[in-house]
Design an enzyme around this catalytic site. Structure first.
Site, short mmCIF file in Angstrom:
data_model
loop_
_atom_site.label_atom_id
_atom_site.label_comp_id
_atom_site.label_asym_id
_atom_site.label_seq_id
_atom_site.Cartn_x
_atom_site.Cartn_y
_atom_site.Cartn_z
N ILE A 162 0.83 -1.20 0.00
CA ILE A 162 0.00 0.00 0.00
C ILE A 162 0.87 1.25 0.00
O ILE A 162 0.55 2.25 -0.66
CB ILE A 162 -0.96 -0.01 1.21
CG1 ILE A 162 -2.01 -1.12 1.05
CG2 ILE A 162 -1.64 1.35 1.38
CD1 ILE A 162 -2.87 -1.33 2.29
N ASP A 174 13.39 3.93 10.83
CA ASP A 174 12.82 2.89 11.68
C ASP A 174 11.74 3.56 12.50
O ASP A 174 12.03 4.37 13.38
CB ASP A 174 13.91 2.30 12.59
CG ASP A 174 13.37 1.25 13.56
OD1 ASP A 174 12.12 1.09 13.65
OD2 ASP A 174 14.19 0.60 14.23
N VAL A 175 10.47 3.26 12.19
CA VAL A 175 9.36 3.99 12.81
C VAL A 175 9.20 3.69 14.30
O VAL A 175 8.43 4.35 14.99
CB VAL A 175 8.02 3.71 12.09
CG1 VAL A 175 8.05 4.24 10.67
CG2 VAL A 175 7.66 2.23 12.12
N TYR A 211 -3.42 -7.65 16.77
CA TYR A 211 -3.62 -6.80 15.60
C TYR A 211 -4.88 -5.95 15.76
O TYR A 211 -4.87 -4.73 15.51
CB TYR A 211 -3.69 -7.66 14.34
CG TYR A 211 -3.70 -6.86 13.06
CD1 TYR A 211 -2.56 -6.18 12.62
CD2 TYR A 211 -4.84 -6.80 12.27
CE1 TYR A 211 -2.56 -5.46 11.45
CE2 TYR A 211 -4.85 -6.07 11.08
CZ TYR A 211 -3.71 -5.41 10.68
OH TYR A 211 -3.72 -4.69 9.51
N LYS A 217 -5.02 -1.78 15.90
CA LYS A 217 -5.75 -0.97 14.92
C LYS A 217 -6.90 -0.19 15.56
O LYS A 217 -7.28 0.88 15.09
CB LYS A 217 -6.24 -1.84 13.76
CG LYS A 217 -5.09 -2.38 12.91
CD LYS A 217 -4.21 -1.26 12.33
CE LYS A 217 -3.14 -1.77 11.40
NZ LYS A 217 -2.34 -0.68 10.78
N THR A 260 -9.03 -6.84 3.48
CA THR A 260 -7.83 -7.58 3.09
C THR A 260 -7.38 -7.12 1.71
O THR A 260 -8.15 -7.13 0.76
CB THR A 260 -8.08 -9.09 3.09
OG1 THR A 260 -8.60 -9.47 4.37
CG2 THR A 260 -6.80 -9.85 2.84
N VAL A 261 -6.12 -6.70 1.63
CA VAL A 261 -5.56 -6.15 0.40
C VAL A 261 -4.44 -7.05 -0.09
O VAL A 261 -3.64 -7.55 0.70
CB VAL A 261 -5.03 -4.71 0.66
CG1 VAL A 261 -4.41 -4.12 -0.61
CG2 VAL A 261 -6.15 -3.82 1.17
#
Length: 253
Positions: A25, A66-67, A153, A157, A184-185
């Site tokens: 994405i 590096d987030v 997860y 989110k 779902t991608v």
């Protein structure tokens, strides 16, 4: 008579930073924002992949980031003097219910998916306030509905949605912030999940993933990127603090 109506959803002159921008994405978003006229900063742990993508896009630049590391974020953003758009896209998944989620794994998911959004957004905030900019957080349907075997997860989110709404309440006139909640991608993220957890039955599980979306297919990275472009544009300036599902009808049921 020449048509004087400007092209819709243009981002000319704007600078956009996309975390996890080198694949999936994130990469589709970088391409779409560049197509709209933005200068794209591709922030990723994989600097080689980010650099390769940047070479394909006009005016784009790769940033090593590096987030999960405040110093890394500060160093990367120290190279940025103007920022109009921030897309918090970097994230990881984890399979397991609450009884099969270790403390270490839970902490890792929260660090990559939640703590990073806090760190990157906080560091970029002065630049975004200066430009009256736009923030797009990439959430998930998993923040809105329970998804089986996705305890950590879903928790992460849900937090992304909450942070989005909260910042919108504190800064309603200073900038805009919205959250996109994809179903779902079809990305390397999903392929990695299939390889890791369902190597012996990939096509069966892929069919199950498709079936979750009533529309009858997985999303594409380009589906998501188009919505991101719109939300960053002048035409979307009345949308703020929203969580927008883009899931083929999954959460409509």
């Amino acid at each position: 008579m020449e048509n004087s109506v400007p092209d819709a959803f243009r981002l000319d002159g704007q600078v956009a930073l996309v975390t996890g921008g080198a694949s999936g994405i994130g990469a589709a978003t970088c391409r779409e924002l560049a197509r709209a006229g933005a200068q794209v900063l591709i922030a990723d742990l994989n600097l080689t992949a980010a650099t390769s993508l940047a070479e394909q896009l006009p005016g784009a630049k790769a940033l090593s980031m590096d987030v999960t590391d405040a110093a890394s974020i500060t160093t990367a953003l120290g190279q940025v003097s103007k920022l109009d758009i921030l897309v918090n896209n970097a994230g990881i998944g984890l399979v397991g219910d609450i009884t099969r989620t270790s403390e270490e794994d839970f902490s890792r998911v929260m660090r990559v998916n939640v703590h990073s959004v806090f760190l990157v957004t906080q560091t970029a905030f002065p630049l975004l306030l200066a430009s009256r900019g736009s923030i797009i957080n990439i959430g998930s349907v998993a923040g809105s509905v329970g998804v089986k075997q996705r305890f950590a997860y879903c928790a992460s989110k849900g937090a992304v949605q909450a942070m989005t709404r909260q910042i919108a309440v504190d800064y309603p006139k200073e900038l805009r912030i919205n959250c996109i909640a994809p179903g779902t991608v079809q990305t390397p993220f999903v392929e990695g999940y299939l390889d890791k957890y369902h190597a012996h039955e990939k096509e069966k599980v892929r069919a199950e993933l498709v079936a979750r979306q009533p529309i009858g297919r997985l999303g594409t990275p380009e589906d998501i990127a188009s919505l991101i472009r719109y939300l960053c544009s002048r035409e979307a300036e009345f949308i703020n603090g929203a969580v927008i599902p883009i899931d083929g009808g999954w959460t409509a049921a």
